[in-house]
Design an enzyme around this catalytic site. Structure first.
Site, PDB file in Angstrom:
ATOM      1  N   ASP A 264       0.817  -1.211   0.000  1.00 26.21           N
ATOM      2  CA  ASP A 264       0.000   0.000   0.000  1.00 26.21           C
ATOM      3  C   ASP A 264       0.852   1.263   0.000  1.00 26.21           C
ATOM      4  O   ASP A 264       1.843   1.357   0.721  1.00 26.21           O
ATOM      5  CB  ASP A 264      -0.889  -0.025   1.249  1.00 26.21           C
ATOM      6  CG  ASP A 264      -1.826   1.154   1.323  1.00 26.21           C
ATOM      7  OD1 ASP A 264      -2.644   1.327   0.402  1.00 26.21           O
ATOM      8  OD2 ASP A 264      -1.754   1.904   2.328  1.00 26.21           O
ATOM      9  N   GLU A 295       1.236  -0.340  -5.060  1.00 25.60           N
ATOM     10  CA  GLU A 295       0.361   0.766  -5.428  1.00 25.60           C
ATOM     11  C   GLU A 295       1.174   2.056  -5.460  1.00 25.60           C
ATOM     12  O   GLU A 295       1.531   2.600  -4.422  1.00 25.60           O
ATOM     13  CB  GLU A 295      -0.782   0.903  -4.422  1.00 25.60           C
ATOM     14  CG  GLU A 295      -1.708   2.060  -4.754  1.00 25.60           C
ATOM     15  CD  GLU A 295      -2.431   2.634  -3.533  1.00 25.60           C
ATOM     16  OE1 GLU A 295      -3.551   3.126  -3.701  1.00 25.60           O
ATOM     17  OE2 GLU A 295      -1.850   2.587  -2.430  1.00 25.60           O
TER      18      GLU A 295
END
Length: 522
Positions: A264, A295
């Site tokens: 993340d 990400e």
């Protein structure tokens, strides 16, 4: 000395092996196309089961559809009872300890999680853990620290003088105690906070004083320096932090049986730490082909590519630029030139580092990264990621399963057909026929054990009597044979002796044409 020079030369000048070619995309021995599923939305709930129980119940059907990997939401204890896990309180608590108002997480208990992971393994599906390593939230107590407020639009500039603030930086984990990890997080383990309890002031406060080194320089340069994102920002340069997170990486894989991570918010994490985390976790877990996808949220390929190069095949990346093209195509409808749909995307430049997707939990209308691909182009987008050979596709739960946020029954029905087409027919190289602004096609040639297919995609405004046609070559193997429509059952295509056929598609639809079996009725 010579060996270090050789390693430096290799790291600096030699092109790294693409990530998807060196990582596990599913269980060994599976000859079908690999496929990932993001098994949650932001508001995910089940009426009668915990989320982990719901996952367990769905695994047999997902395996039959052809999914080889499932990306789970963060399984860790959140700061709030209803938190999704991105408000990470304790990474070591998977729903085992009475902390933050409950033993279980939003998703269920540790036992339910491990049971679902075991069932997934039995059915030939790998589990991916969403790793939230950038920040923490929900501290147990405050500490008095010195800090300087940063300009929110340029974090390299100060917005005021240094002073003492009362920061929520003390994490005691009294419910867990010393089980799994003995580290108690305090202000020395963080770089910044967003709240001064003393003055009840919100801002971005860079922690100063003894031991603090300021913002990391090895982060994205957006807003001057994008080390700080939210909550209590972790200092990944601190030795105790590194040791704890390295140990957690090995532990979470061994505990759950997971085979990799979704990472993340990496544009906010120190690059050197993240590279070490990936390498250390692969080495410590004995899983050299551990999967990882990161990400980095930007639709600008020029900003994404330096990150791809910097991580040298240690992680794949979500193709956000492709998602943004899909978003624009759904907004512009027939005004969008389909011949440009792959332009300036990761899949077009580095396809073996690209994890492709149409939407996710953050892109739904009303969410932080809202960029929803509307129903006008949803199936066309899925056809482009599921049926081509470039990239590795990820399907979104919200598009496949009934839910309160974004479900469309017709989309789900057609998406299921495309997933079946991927499993049965989408093999071999891709030959493109991008000849018209509102209608494009491509052919998969098949391989030694799977037939190929021909795909036609239209974004022309609905017209009941309009049908596109594209002439495409499917190979001499099919000369004199027939193809049938796989999506809407509306016809057959006769293939000439030269391997060419004329394939049709209704306006604003997708059609997949597949070989007609000899035993089928024409």
């Amino acid at each position: 000395m010579i060996s270090r020079l050789k390693q430096w030369f290799s790291d600096t000048f030699q092109e790294p092996s693409p990530s998807l070619l060196r990582m596990r995309l599913g269980p060994d021995g599976n000859s079908s196309n690999p496929l990932m599923l993001q098994f949650f939305t932001w508001e995910s709930r089940h009426d009668t089961l915990s989320w982990w129980q719901h996952l367990e119940a769905e695994i047999p059907a997902l395996a039959q559809l052809g999914f080889t990997q499932i990306w789970l939401p963060p399984p860790n204890k959140a700061a709030e009872m209803d938190g999704r896990g991105y408000d990470a309180y304790d990474l070591w608590d998977l729903g085992e300890f009475d902390q933050k108002g409950a033993v279980k997480t939003r998703w269920g208990t540790r036992e339910e999680l491990l049971q679902a992971c075991e069932v997934a393994k039995q059915h030939g599906i790998d589990i991916l853990v969403d790793a939230v390593l950038n920040h923490k939230l929900g501290a147990d107590r405050t500490e008095n620290v010195t800090a300087i407020p940063s300009n929110p639009q340029d974090r390299l500039k100060d917005a005021g003088p240094e002073g003492e603030i009362e920061a929520w930086t003390g994490f005691d984990f009294s419910g867990r105690g010393d089980k799994y990890s003995k580290l108690r997080w305090t202000q020395e383990h963080f770089t910044g906070v967003d709240w001064d309890e003393k003055t009840r002031t919100q801002g971005i406060f860079r922690l100063t004083g003894k031991g603090h080194k300021g913002w990391s320089r090895r982060v994205d340069s957006e807003l001057g320096n994008y080390d700080y994102l939210l909550g209590i920002d972790i200092d990944h340069r601190h030795p105790a932090v590194q040791n704890d997170l390295f140990q957690w990486g090995k532990w979470i894989l061994e505990t759950t049986g997971a085979t990799g991570f979704r990472l993340d918010a990496i544009k906010h994490i120190d690059q050197k730490f993240l590279l070490r985390f990936l390498k250390a976790t692969r080495a410590n877990s004995g899983n050299s082909n551990m999967f990882a996808v990161s990400e980095y949220w930007s639709g600008n390929l020029k900003l994404l590519l330096p990150y791809v190069r910097a991580f040298r095949g240690e992680t794949a990346f979500f193709d956000v630029p492709l998602h943004m093209n899909f978003n624009q195509a759904s907004k512009q409808r027939s005004r969008y030139d389909l011949r440009n749909i792959l332009k300036d995307t990761l899949i077009s430049i580095k396809p073996n580092d690209a994890v492709t997707f149409v939407d996710n939990h953050d892109t739904v209308e009303g969410q932080s990264l809202e960029s929803w691909v509307g129903s006008e182009f949803k199936i066309q987008a899925y056809a482009l990621i599921l049926l081509r050979h470039q990239g590795y596709p990820c399907v979104f739960y919200g598009d496949l399963y009934p839910n309160r946020e974004c479900y469309n029954e017709n989309i789900s029905k057609n998406l299921t057909l495309l997933i079946e087409a991927r499993r049965m027919f989408a093999y071999g190289k891709t030959q493109d026929y991008f000849t018209d602004r509102n209608c494009i096609g491509f052919v998969r040639e098949g391989d030694s054990t799977h037939p190929g297919c021909a795909v036609v995609i239209s974004n022309k405004d609905d017209s009941a009597d309009f049908v596109h046609s594209i002439r495409m070559h499917v190979g001499l193997t099919y000369g004199g044979k027939k193809f049938k429509s796989f999506m809407q059952q509306h016809g057959r295509v006769e293939i000439g002796a030269d391997g060419w056929g004329t394939f049709s598609c209704f306006a604003n639809h997708v059609q997949v044409w597949v070989p007609l079996g000899e035993s089928e009725v024409v």
